[in-house]
Design an enzyme around this catalytic site. Sequence first.
Site, PDB file in Angstrom:
ATOM      1  N   GLU A 255       1.157  -1.037   0.423  1.00 22.03           N
ATOM      2  CA  GLU A 255       0.329   0.305   0.606  1.00 22.03           C
ATOM      3  C   GLU A 255       0.610   1.394  -0.515  1.00 22.03           C
ATOM      4  O   GLU A 255       1.510   1.817   1.213  1.00 22.03           O
ATOM      5  CB  GLU A 255      -0.634   0.396   1.392  1.00 22.03           C
ATOM      6  CG  GLU A 255      -1.930  -0.978   1.565  1.00 22.03           C
ATOM      7  CD  GLU A 255      -2.636  -0.760   0.791  1.00 22.03           C
ATOM      8  OE1 GLU A 255      -3.410  -0.151  -0.026  1.00 22.03           O
ATOM      9  OE2 GLU A 255      -3.504  -2.626   0.175  1.00 22.03           O
ATOM     10  N   CYS A 294      -2.867   8.805   3.281  1.00 22.19           N
ATOM     11  CA  CYS A 294      -2.923   8.118   2.669  1.00 22.19           C
ATOM     12  C   CYS A 294      -4.033   8.051   1.873  1.00 22.19           C
ATOM     13  O   CYS A 294      -3.689   8.240   0.575  1.00 22.19           O
ATOM     14  CB  CYS A 294      -2.397   6.090   2.998  1.00 22.19           C
ATOM     15  SG  CYS A 294      -3.525   5.656   3.688  1.00 22.19           S
TER      16      CYS A 294
END
Length: 671
Positions: A255, A294
């Site tokens: 990720e 994020c």
Amino acid sequence: MRLQNYAEGKWVEGRGGFRDLLDSVTGLKIAETSSEGLDFGAMLAYARNVGGVNLRKYGFHDRAYMLKALGQYLMGRKEELYELSYCTGATRKDSWIDIEGGFGTLFAASSSARRNMPDGQVYIDGDLEALSRRGTFMGQHIATSMQGVAVHINAYNFPIWGALEKFGPAIIAGMPVIIKPATVGCYLTEAMVKMIVESDILPQGSVQLILGSTGNLLDLLNCQDVVSFTGSARTATKLRATPEIVKNSTRFIAEQDSLNGCVLGLDAGPGTPEFDMFVTEVVSEITTKAGQKCTAIRRAMVPHKYMDAVETALNESLSNIVIGDPRDKNVQMGALAGVSQRADVLEKLAVLAADNVINIGGFKTPETGAFLSPTILRCDDPMSQSLVHEVEAFGPVSTLMGYESAQDAVDLLQKGGGSLVASVFSYDPSFTREIIVGGACFHGRMLIGDRDSNAESTGHGSPMPQLVHGGPGRAGGGEEMGGVRGVMHYMQRTAIQGSPSAISNIIEQFLPGAPINVVDVHPFRRIYKDLHVGDTLKSKSRKVTVKEIEMFANSTGDTFYAHMDEEAAAENPFFDGRVAHGYLLLSWAAGLFVEPAPGPVLANTGLNNLAFMTPVYPDDEIKVSLTVKRKKRRTETYGEVAWDVELTNQNDDVCARYELLTMVAFEDIYT
Ligand code: NAP
């Protein structure tokens, strides 16, 4: 405070090379850490030989119940973590996402596993595949726990959520975890792991913790291990190229950073609810966690005609944000995680500002610590600029980008090269459809924001444990959470082939064609534990009459011609004449298999996969075979028993088949 690693079941300090950890608000040293001296090979061996072996003694549901208990335990100690979390620069609201949001992922993983996975050790992936004409040879995909170690390398922005969102799925799968949080802020992860260990809920060896460098750990991984990485694309690219990882095809889930987009619809001008929602969302995304998310909106796409209005609204809204020490209850935005993180954002901001105008920024912030003003850049020609689609300033920074048509907005979204999430704020269904259909293959998640869902929407920036979190391309190609999807990273899928009996034995589920055990005591008289897969009741037969078909038709109102008109029914290509209603067959089936007296069967909760296969005519004789297909605990007092129900006629042709769901008590309260 000198932090301690948790290795081979013991808390140990590093031997030297300590790194100072500073309070993000005051800039003062609060702890030091090092992982020097850890024997990484021994840690892996301990995880494999103790943790993995211990965890795999249990089934998916046992481990799911452990996670639930762990979530409850941690919830009881949350205030200790909130207190410490202020040092990371987070406000109480920011910490709620990290701390209680993190615990929430444990609850969600637990409940998804209990709902969607069997109460055993073999996961059944998809339907049976028929591989032979007579049904004696078939195929089934299954998934079993990998026998290695889950190495979780996490980013600095969510020291708790970042660890737990991966921890839950790995534990459900039966894999021990080594957590390696980002060093800055790792004191918070240490405190949480101490609680996990003190809770004594998980089997020994389930968790270890590295607070510093991972040394040669990655060089020692094999084909049964999994690395799940969260952080920058730069680090991911380097780590996934570790020769042993490449050589052993060690799973590497990433990720990475992401230039998430948010589109204001062409219809959503000032004065519409969607305009206000868009502005609120952009402000929230760059101020929550000081923009260190994020999923934060880095590229806000706005129709050229509304650029000025959006800019004014953002300026107004941001100027009301109180920035400062997160311990102060009035403060809405705290500090970045550290001064080096702030230096990094300022560097990226300078790169972006070289090509774009800084239109909003310069709000007052405290002078000590790692504070940074929210900053909005403006880019009127984003189609011909590349840096705005490449440079991620991981802080309170976003760029407004002008666009003309829906296709332009799609093109801009795609220029991010693959992102975790995008959102569109519009009340025009054809516009939102164009954005979603055009943008979906570049994103792991997309949110449609409008007046209908606004009151209950979880918003652009919240990954939900039920849904996947990850994205293609630049975002790393990973897919975390998402219920069972996240668990599958830690399991191996295998296609098994064999007879119904052989496959039934592996998956602990009855399959047509597998042996049955005809019981003399009616199965409805048996409590949950005394029912076994394959236990079967064979009913007596019942003769079908026209009179009963007509009674059913008249009392329900279902007088469809196939049940009432002999001639018309005979002309129908499926029937030779009048037939019994399918729903009547179900009722007759129940009448044939039910044992009416009060007992351990508590309720019928539904049926699945109903198929009517052979029509039933007047004078046919029907009978039922009721077989325990599979079982699943549901609460402390009852479980779900799924039955295979097969209704046949006098020639043993299968007329109907379905799966009946019942809840069966652990104790019979009526005896
Ligand atoms: P980072 O510098 O790439 O570090 C990520 C993790 O990798 C940290 O735990 C770091 O440990 C570790 N690491 C670095 N070099 C390593 C090495 N050689 N061997 C083993 N581990 C190593 O990223 P970050 O600064 O912590 O996080 C910010 C970035 O993460 C941003 O780009 C952001 O977009 C991204 N992010 C993505 C997501 C997502 O879900 N996609 C979520 C959060 C953040 P040390 O701290 O000890 O160096």
